[in-house]
Design an enzyme around this catalytic site. Structure first.
Site, short mmCIF file in Angstrom:
data_model
loop_
_atom_site.label_atom_id
_atom_site.label_comp_id
_atom_site.label_asym_id
_atom_site.label_seq_id
_atom_site.Cartn_x
_atom_site.Cartn_y
_atom_site.Cartn_z
N HIS A 24 -5.81 0.40 15.56
CA HIS A 24 -7.17 1.00 15.44
C HIS A 24 -8.37 -0.19 15.19
O HIS A 24 -9.59 -0.33 15.62
CB HIS A 24 -7.19 1.98 14.53
CG HIS A 24 -6.35 3.11 14.72
ND1 HIS A 24 -7.05 4.50 15.01
CD2 HIS A 24 -5.05 3.21 15.21
CE1 HIS A 24 -5.90 5.37 15.13
NE2 HIS A 24 -4.73 4.54 15.41
N GLN A 371 -1.21 -12.74 20.66
CA GLN A 371 -0.93 -12.10 21.98
C GLN A 371 -1.73 -12.61 23.10
O GLN A 371 -1.53 -13.06 24.22
CB GLN A 371 -0.68 -10.59 22.11
CG GLN A 371 -0.58 -10.13 23.38
CD GLN A 371 0.09 -8.63 23.29
OE1 GLN A 371 1.00 -8.44 22.66
NE2 GLN A 371 -0.66 -7.58 23.48
N ASN A 390 -4.47 -1.31 23.88
CA ASN A 390 -4.91 -2.59 23.30
C ASN A 390 -4.18 -3.69 24.32
O ASN A 390 -4.63 -4.61 25.15
CB ASN A 390 -4.97 -3.14 22.20
CG ASN A 390 -5.75 -2.36 21.47
OD1 ASN A 390 -6.92 -1.81 21.74
ND2 ASN A 390 -5.35 -1.90 20.12
#
Length: 492
Positions: A24, A371, A390
């Site tokens: 979030h 990432q 995401n």
């Protein structure tokens, strides 16, 4: 003496509030940064103190927590009584939610009162999933609430239909566990099977109770305070044009694509230094980032398999062993992220002990990594992912094809889109015990990385280019957000 022109009006002022979970925070923070840096808005980011501390620790900086008018992006961290260190797994979720609601409502009220006393009132309150109470608190104070939907537009549509006339149809399909029953919905041209719906719609799912939170959320969206208002969506027009239009005529709300909400350094390059908060925010200590990148740079182009299942998901020992078998059988170098449970945890000494020697020869296992930096490395040729939204967008922006390995929530719908609609990956097929076997993992890796045609490669490049174009000046998401800011400014 000539009259001087009037001073420019002050920038519009926004509040942005998010639930304190990594999936979030990442997109909502990027949204807040984009409002401030690209459109000159004054944004106050409201977040529980425990999450704020982890954010600043992760980024290595300490953003100003005092929300001053005209300061661009500022933070308003608030303490939740009894949860100064955040919610712990296995705790009393009901009590935590109640306390967050009580303390969060107070900080919203305090900020609104203070802003009016300073004659710089907020024009809009933007909030994410699981916070309908926050939207109600803002509306009661006369501040317009606007939802930032941080999942796919297609997922929004499915929830909308579930709560508006199609709930019985979906529940019937979910109840037929061995059936190929499928259905369609108004405005969506593709069919949905049981495996394509969010897991919270399954009455036998352990987290089925979460559907009640979504019901409250969608009830708020349909309320007087939201009627005829826009819903901002972390997607872009070209990717989900159909889904963005599907429920607008029925619901009265317009879904507006403003994504992908990932750091500018990986999209439009407006701010190359903006790679903070990319990938994981919460982690139990970093590995040596330099050694990971050095290892990746030593590998040939598009040969490395990147494996990560996000910040929440825990896989069973059996499933982890099957993944190890699949990676070893495939035989190409891999980077596997297995989050640490405790500081001294060593993944190879625990779940994967019998594969230790072979695994460390072929690949690298780490507890955390940045990432986006991994996905943008040219050595990476495939992403084995849980299909969180995401991660899906990050992989798309970096042009990396996916092996879709969904487990819960919206991941199943995302996996369908990845394989069937956008054709930038393949979806694993679990056995009757819901375990994905090593041979199946190997099959998917071969399909993605040793493909006989280049359709997936062409599609990957297409979506990568379109995603980056959307957020550039003049792109669809840029113009959509620009119009939204102008609209909010006109009512402030």
């Amino acid at each position: 003496m000539k009259n001087l022109p009037p001073p420019p009006p002050p920038p519009p002022r926004f509040m942005v509030m998010t639930y304190p979970a990594q999936g979030h925070i990442n997109p909502s923070l990027q949204f807040a940064k984009r409002l401030a840096t690209t459109f000159g808005a004054d944004v106050t980011f409201i977040i529980p103190l425990s999450a704020y501390r982890k954010m600043t620790k992760s980024s290595g900086s300490d953003p100003d927590p005092d929300p001053k008018p005209g300061s661009g992006l500022s933070f308003a961290p608030f303490s939740i009584d009894g949860y100064e260190d955040g919610y712990k797994h296995g705790g009393d979720m009901k009590h935590y939610t109640s306390e967050m609601r009580r303390c969060g409502s107070k900080v919203i009220s305090d900020l609104v009162v203070s802003s009016r006393n300073d004659d710089r009132p907020y024009c809009c309150f933007v909030y994410t999933l699981l916070l309908p109470w926050a939207a109600a608190a803002a509306a009661d104070l006369g501040i317009k609430p606007v939802m930032l939907w941080i999942q796919a537009a297609t997922v929004f549509d499915l929830y909308y239909y579930y709560f508006n006339g199609f709930g019985e149809v979906i529940r019937e399909i979910m109840g037929k566990r061995q059936s190929d029953s499928k259905t369609t919905f108004p405005g969506l041209s593709f069919e949905f099977k049981r495996q394509d719906f969010p897991s919270f719609m399954d009455a036998e799912d352990v987290y089925y109770f979460i559907i009640n939170h979504f019901e409250e959320q969608f009830s708020m969206i349909s309320s007087r305070d939201h009627k005829k208002s826009s819903i901002l969506v972390n997607t872009f027009d070209e990717l989900e044009s159909e889904a963005l239009r599907a429920v607008s005529d029925i619901s009265g709300q317009k879904l507006i694509g403003i994504g992908p909400l990932i750091p500018s350094a990986f999209t439009d390059r407006i701010d190359p230094s903006d790679n903070s908060f990319g990938g994981d925010i919460f982690h139990e200590g970093e590995n040596d980032k330099g050694s990971v990148l050095e290892w990746l740079n030593s590998k040939a182009k598009t040969t490395v398999v990147y494996v990560s299942f996000g910040s929440i998901l825990d896989l069973s020992k059996q499933q982890m062993e099957e993944i190890a078998k699949g990676l070893l059988s495939f035989g190409q170098p891999f980077l596997w992220v297995i989050k640490s449970k405790v500081e001294s945890y060593n993944v190879c000494d625990n779940e994967l002990v019998e594969f230790r020697e072979e695994l460390v020869k072929l690949g690298m296992i780490v507890p955390w990594c940045s990432q986006l930096e991994i996905l943008s490395n040219e050595s990476v040729g495939c992403f084995v992912t849980h299909c969180g939204w995401n991660s899906t967008l990050e992989s798309m922006v970096c042009g990396v094809p996916m092996v879709a390995f969904p487990k819960w929530s919206d991941q199943r719908t995302n996996a369908k889109l990845i394989e069937e609609e956008w054709k930038i990956g393949v979806r694993v097929k679990p056995n009757k015990d819901e375990i994905v076997e090593g041979e199946e993992i190997k099959r998917c890796l071969e399909t993605v990385m040793r493909k006989e045609n280049n359709e997936m490669e062409r599609n990957g490049k297409k979506w990568k280019d379109l995603a980056k174009e959307a957020v550039k000046e003049g792109g669809s998401s840029y113009k959509n957000l620009q119009s939204f800011v102008a609209e909010m400014n006109s009512i402030s």
